[in-house]
Design a protein around this motif. Structure first.
Motif, short mmCIF file in Angstrom:
data_model
loop_
_atom_site.label_atom_id
_atom_site.label_comp_id
_atom_site.label_asym_id
_atom_site.label_seq_id
_atom_site.Cartn_x
_atom_site.Cartn_y
_atom_site.Cartn_z
N GLU A 90 0.80 -1.22 0.00
CA GLU A 90 0.00 0.00 0.00
C GLU A 90 0.84 1.28 0.00
O GLU A 90 0.49 2.24 -0.69
CB GLU A 90 -0.97 0.02 1.19
CG GLU A 90 -2.15 -0.94 1.07
CD GLU A 90 -1.87 -2.28 1.72
OE1 GLU A 90 -0.68 -2.58 1.96
OE2 GLU A 90 -2.84 -3.00 1.99
N TYR A 119 -4.63 5.28 -4.42
CA TYR A 119 -4.58 6.66 -3.93
C TYR A 119 -5.48 7.53 -4.81
O TYR A 119 -5.27 7.64 -6.03
CB TYR A 119 -3.14 7.19 -3.94
CG TYR A 119 -2.31 6.54 -2.86
CD1 TYR A 119 -2.29 7.05 -1.57
CD2 TYR A 119 -1.59 5.38 -3.13
CE1 TYR A 119 -1.55 6.44 -0.57
CE2 TYR A 119 -0.85 4.76 -2.13
CZ TYR A 119 -0.85 5.29 -0.85
OH TYR A 119 -0.14 4.67 0.15
N ALA A 145 -7.14 4.81 -0.27
CA ALA A 145 -6.53 5.92 0.45
C ALA A 145 -6.99 7.20 -0.22
O ALA A 145 -6.61 7.50 -1.36
CB ALA A 145 -5.00 5.81 0.40
N HIS A 203 -2.56 6.56 3.43
CA HIS A 203 -2.47 5.20 3.98
C HIS A 203 -2.30 5.23 5.49
O HIS A 203 -2.70 4.29 6.19
CB HIS A 203 -1.29 4.46 3.34
CG HIS A 203 -1.10 3.08 3.86
ND1 HIS A 203 -2.04 2.08 3.69
CD2 HIS A 203 -0.09 2.52 4.58
CE1 HIS A 203 -1.60 0.96 4.26
NE2 HIS A 203 -0.44 1.21 4.81
N ARG A 256 -5.32 4.36 7.87
CA ARG A 256 -6.07 3.13 7.61
C ARG A 256 -6.62 2.51 8.89
O ARG A 256 -7.68 1.86 8.87
CB ARG A 256 -5.20 2.09 6.88
CG ARG A 256 -3.97 1.63 7.64
CD ARG A 256 -3.35 0.41 6.96
NE ARG A 256 -4.23 -0.75 7.06
CZ ARG A 256 -3.96 -1.93 6.48
NH1 ARG A 256 -2.87 -2.07 5.78
NH2 ARG A 256 -4.80 -2.93 6.62
#
Length: 460
Positions: free
Chosen positions: A58, A131, A154, A399, A402
């Motif tokens: 990620e 993203y 994200a 990220h 999260r």
């Protein structure tokens, strides 16, 4: 006392009184349970989980991909202002993992995903990048769309009053990422007042700021930590940090305080809602402009370039049109504003003419004390600690949040379990806790490009 009343953050900028007074927990519990049984039946889908293809990490923006989401009808000057950032990102992701996407008025997240060849559960960067940068006000792309999409991707948002704001932010990010040195130091600043007799700031100072700073998660990543907590949580100290005075400018500013609020439609609401209340406040019933720090207090000579800020405060990222909850059985959800909007303070920081902040993490709607310290289990700070750690480790800010998404999804599952297993008609305080904890976690948002990261390799 804490087991008998529910305390919310937020102070009225006109009266100095609490936006919501302490509420009887038993009545709140009954109202929440009735509402959840109507709106969250046990068979309802619990949420979304992101899942990139095997072998793609990620934090790796290059392979996870980047996309920008523009509402249909976005003015051409705004598109042109963002074009340098779009070109910059396209040059730094793998071929096929970059997308310029549109958003149709009123489109739900599931409809939008399907229209772009995706469904919930998987993230395929060649179809839809991990993203995603949303552009525009929540009247154009709703907060609810951002919440749902953030469960799987994200997501960040840019929202400014003019094309100049978008252009300044784009230039700041590009300059930061291309420079051979960075303007901040390897330092974290923790700031927050502790008002006498005020339960909300006692909780945020004692159970959020202090545990995060001592022992400091910053130290584990090689950063110095400076704390202005309690009596030191003054307007002067906050202004000093946000103006970058001195040579030791922090890379991360983490604050916890009351956020200011205004009556719906008040002439000053958009400028003041989400401003940060400081230690100078003398208590409920009195308020002066010198008791809080707002967007108007950030001077043009402030040095914000390279800063990431996390504001734990009511409305610190934005305000929805309607309140999230009816707290008492006879209450109807109140209108908080004629239209939803993004808070002015982060807008000012991100689009500053002297170089903007990289990102501001904040909250939409009110914050709840129960999200810091639910009953019987003690402080629960993993999402905050992990978010700070990821930012300081140089991971993209989109990220870094999260854990808040995971916390929301887990709280939703626990609500379902509690609703299914509860036998008596009596109120469940644990259900109240899970409900407020989940909604609070859901409403943390990233303002700024979710792919920006601290350049730890250049920090000293």
């Amino acid at each position: 006392m804490e087991e008998e009343t529910l305390v919310l953050s937020g102070v009225d900028a006109s009266t100095g009184r609490y936006l919501v007074p302490p509420l009887p927990l038993e009545q709140v519990a009954r109202a929440v349970e009735a509402r959840l049984r109507d709106s969250l039946p046990p068979e309802q889908d619990a949420g979304r989980f992101h899942a990139l293809p095997y072998g793609i990490s990620e934090p790796d923006v290059r392979r996870a991909g980047w996309g920008i989401v523009l509402p249909v009808g976005t003015p051409e000057p705004v598109r042109q202002a963002l074009q340098p950032l779009i070109d910059h990102r396209e040059a730094h992701v793998e071929a096929g993992c970059f997308h310029v996407l549109d958003y149709l008025p009123g489109e739900k997240a599931e409809e939008w995903l399907v229209r772009h060849g995706m469904s919930s559960g998987d993230v395929i960067p060649s179809l839809l990048p991990y993203y995603l940068l949303l552009v525009g006000a929540p009247t154009e792309i709703p907060f609810d769309f951002q919440y749902v999409l953030s469960g799987q991707y994200a997501v960040g948002r840019l929202c400014f009053e003019s094309a100049d704001g978008y252009a300044r932010y784009a230039r700041s990010v590009i300059d930061y990422e291309r420079a051979s040195s960075v303007p901040t130091k390897k330092r974290v600043t923790w700031w927050g007042p502790r008002h006498p007799g005020d339960t909300a700031t006692a909780l945020s100072a004692d159970y959020l700021l202090t545990p995060l700073s001592e022992p400091s998660v910053a130290r584990a990543h090689g950063y110095d930590g400076v704390s202005f907590i309690g009596e030191a949580g003054t307007r002067a100290h906050l202004a000093e940090v946000l103006h970058g005075r001195g040579e030791q400018r922090p890379t991360l500013l983490f604050t916890a305080s009351h956020g200011m609020g205004m009556a719906p439609g008040h002439a000053l609401q958009r400028g003041l809602q989400g401003a940060l209340l400081c230690q100078e406040w003398t208590g409920p019933g009195s308020i002066e402009s010198t008791h809080y720090l707002s967007a108007a207090d950030i001077a043009d000579d402030a040095r914000l370039h390279g800063l990431v800020a996390f504001f734990f405060a009511c409305f610190s990222a934005g305000t929805p049109r309607k309140a999230e909850f009816a707290f008492l059985p006879e209450q109807i959800p109140a209108h908080l504003s004629p239209q939803p909007f993004v808070a002015a303070l982060p807008q000012r920081l991100l689009s500053h003419p002297n170089g903007g902040a990289l990102a501001v993490l904040g909250h939409v709607e009110r914050t709840w004390a129960y999200s810091i310290r639910p009953p019987r289990v003690g402080p629960r700070l993993h999402p905050f600690r992990n978010c700070v750690g990821r930012i300081l480790n140089g991971e993209p800010v989109g990220h870094a949040v999260r854990d808040f998404r995971d916390r929301f999804l887990m709280a939703t599952l626990l609500q379902r379990e509690l609703l299914g297993s509860q036998k008596s008609a009596g109120p469940s305080l644990e259900l109240v806790s899970r409900c407020f904890e989940g909604t609070d976690a859901r409403n943390y948002v990233v303002l700024g490009d979710p792919a920006v990261r601290v350049r730890v390799e250049l920090l000293s």
